[in-house]
Scaffold this motif. Sequence first.
Motif, PDB file in Angstrom:
ATOM      1  N   ARG A  12      44.311 -47.143   2.849  1.00 60.59           N
ATOM      2  CA  ARG A  12      45.517 -47.018   2.973  1.00 60.59           C
ATOM      3  C   ARG A  12      45.748 -45.580   3.066  1.00 60.59           C
ATOM      4  O   ARG A  12      45.059 -44.580   2.222  1.00 60.59           O
ATOM      5  CB  ARG A  12      46.135 -47.435   1.345  1.00 60.59           C
ATOM      6  N   ILE A  13      46.566 -44.893   3.839  1.00 58.02           N
ATOM      7  CA  ILE A  13      46.524 -43.643   4.148  1.00 58.02           C
ATOM      8  C   ILE A  13      47.958 -43.185   4.004  1.00 58.02           C
ATOM      9  O   ILE A  13      48.912 -43.680   4.519  1.00 58.02           O
ATOM     10  CB  ILE A  13      46.054 -43.212   5.789  1.00 58.02           C
ATOM     11  N   TYR A  14      48.106 -41.996   3.272  1.00 56.79           N
ATOM     12  CA  TYR A  14      49.410 -41.366   2.996  1.00 56.79           C
ATOM     13  C   TYR A  14      49.437 -40.205   3.766  1.00 56.79           C
ATOM     14  O   TYR A  14      48.722 -39.348   3.583  1.00 56.79           O
ATOM     15  CB  TYR A  14      49.623 -40.969   1.495  1.00 56.79           C
ATOM     16  N   ASP A  15      50.502 -39.897   4.413  1.00 58.91           N
ATOM     17  CA  ASP A  15      50.685 -38.466   5.188  1.00 58.91           C
ATOM     18  C   ASP A  15      51.437 -37.806   4.173  1.00 58.91           C
ATOM     19  O   ASP A  15      52.341 -37.858   3.688  1.00 58.91           O
ATOM     20  CB  ASP A  15      51.754 -38.808   6.002  1.00 58.91           C
ATOM     21  N   GLU A  42      43.222 -53.163   7.249  1.00 58.56           N
ATOM     22  CA  GLU A  42      42.310 -53.995   6.620  1.00 58.56           C
ATOM     23  C   GLU A  42      41.290 -54.787   7.651  1.00 58.56           C
ATOM     24  O   GLU A  42      41.916 -55.208   8.779  1.00 58.56           O
ATOM     25  CB  GLU A  42      43.217 -55.140   5.558  1.00 58.56           C
ATOM     26  N   MET A  43      40.045 -54.872   7.185  1.00 55.62           N
ATOM     27  CA  MET A  43      39.345 -55.660   8.120  1.00 55.62           C
ATOM     28  C   MET A  43      38.071 -56.253   7.505  1.00 55.62           C
ATOM     29  O   MET A  43      37.924 -55.928   6.423  1.00 55.62           O
ATOM     30  CB  MET A  43      38.674 -54.701   9.173  1.00 55.62           C
ATOM     31  N   SER A  44      37.637 -57.347   8.179  1.00 56.90           N
ATOM     32  CA  SER A  44      36.542 -58.059   7.713  1.00 56.90           C
ATOM     33  C   SER A  44      35.484 -58.068   8.740  1.00 56.90           C
ATOM     34  O   SER A  44      35.727 -58.419   9.988  1.00 56.90           O
ATOM     35  CB  SER A  44      36.579 -59.473   7.280  1.00 56.90           C
ATOM     36  N   CYS A  45      34.003 -58.062   8.451  1.00 57.90           N
ATOM     37  CA  CYS A  45      33.240 -57.847   9.455  1.00 57.90           C
ATOM     38  C   CYS A  45      31.901 -58.155   8.850  1.00 57.90           C
ATOM     39  O   CYS A  45      31.603 -58.027   7.556  1.00 57.90           O
ATOM     40  CB  CYS A  45      33.169 -56.611  10.310  1.00 57.90           C
ATOM     41  N   GLU A 151      46.198 -35.666   4.549  1.00 58.16           N
ATOM     42  CA  GLU A 151      46.568 -37.045   4.172  1.00 58.16           C
ATOM     43  C   GLU A 151      45.588 -37.236   2.922  1.00 58.16           C
ATOM     44  O   GLU A 151      44.495 -36.723   2.540  1.00 58.16           O
ATOM     45  CB  GLU A 151      46.026 -38.022   5.439  1.00 58.16           C
ATOM     46  N   ARG A 152      45.940 -38.360   2.320  1.00 61.48           N
ATOM     47  CA  ARG A 152      45.349 -38.825   1.052  1.00 61.48           C
ATOM     48  C   ARG A 152      45.039 -40.304   1.728  1.00 61.48           C
ATOM     49  O   ARG A 152      45.776 -41.046   2.016  1.00 61.48           O
ATOM     50  CB  ARG A 152      46.071 -38.829   0.110  1.00 61.48           C
ATOM     51  N   THR A 153      43.647 -40.624   1.517  1.00 64.94           N
ATOM     52  CA  THR A 153      43.139 -42.027   1.876  1.00 64.94           C
ATOM     53  C   THR A 153      42.712 -42.558   0.578  1.00 64.94           C
ATOM     54  O   THR A 153      41.950 -41.954  -0.407  1.00 64.94           O
ATOM     55  CB  THR A 153      42.045 -41.879   2.971  1.00 64.94           C
ATOM     56  N   ILE A 154      43.092 -43.807   0.394  1.00 65.40           N
ATOM     57  CA  ILE A 154      42.476 -44.760  -0.656  1.00 65.40           C
ATOM     58  C   ILE A 154      41.729 -45.944   0.287  1.00 65.40           C
ATOM     59  O   ILE A 154      42.330 -46.612   0.860  1.00 65.40           O
ATOM     60  CB  ILE A 154      43.374 -45.358  -1.675  1.00 65.40           C
ATOM     61  N   LEU A 155      40.403 -45.837   0.040  1.00 67.89           N
ATOM     62  CA  LEU A 155      39.424 -46.807   0.695  1.00 67.89           C
ATOM     63  C   LEU A 155      38.878 -47.662  -0.174  1.00 67.89           C
ATOM     64  O   LEU A 155      38.175 -47.248  -1.239  1.00 67.89           O
ATOM     65  CB  LEU A 155      38.366 -46.092   1.516  1.00 67.89           C
ATOM     66  N   ASP A 156      38.968 -49.123  -0.111  1.00 65.11           N
ATOM     67  CA  ASP A 156      38.030 -49.980  -0.916  1.00 65.11           C
ATOM     68  C   ASP A 156      37.262 -50.656   0.081  1.00 65.11           C
ATOM     69  O   ASP A 156      37.618 -51.347   1.058  1.00 65.11           O
ATOM     70  CB  ASP A 156      38.974 -50.820  -1.519  1.00 65.11           C
TER      71      ASP A 156
END
Length: 162
Positions: A12-15, A42-45, A151-156
């Motif tokens: 999720r990226i916030y500008d 969102e992705m699955s791989c 930007e601020r990114t929240i990555l899970d």
Amino acid sequence: MKKEVKIKLLSRIYDLQASDHLEKYIESHPSYAEDEISTAFEMSCRGVLTVEEDQISVSYKEPETEGMGDTETTLFFKRSDPQTVNLYRTGAVKSDLVFNVERGRQTCVYQTEIAPFMLAIVTKKLSNSLTADGGTIHLDYKIEINNMNVERTILDLSVKVL
């Protein structure tokens, strides 16, 4: 030892240029409205989890539909320091980003197909439960370009051994 894994990634990226007060608002409202997100991905791989004596890594191919061309991403950390996570990309996009809350601002070069540029990573939160049996990595970080919060990114990232 290498293991085939299923990877789920939510970004999720916030500008932060949209509002000077946005970052403080996100901090004070953890359930910040999803429609305020500039970009969600969102992705699955499938990927590879590699466990070595003092290092754990997980690698996967970036989808070409995301504008990264033929790029492989690897997240890795030393078992003795799981609170420092590196994100290393090779291929059309090249980078080596370092995430660590205590170390503060980390500068790096981000190489795209068009041109390289300098950026800084400021890690706000990091949790890492990734082991040889799978687990998760949570990163919450800001990206700065020319000393401006961009930007601020929240990555899970979730990893499950197959």
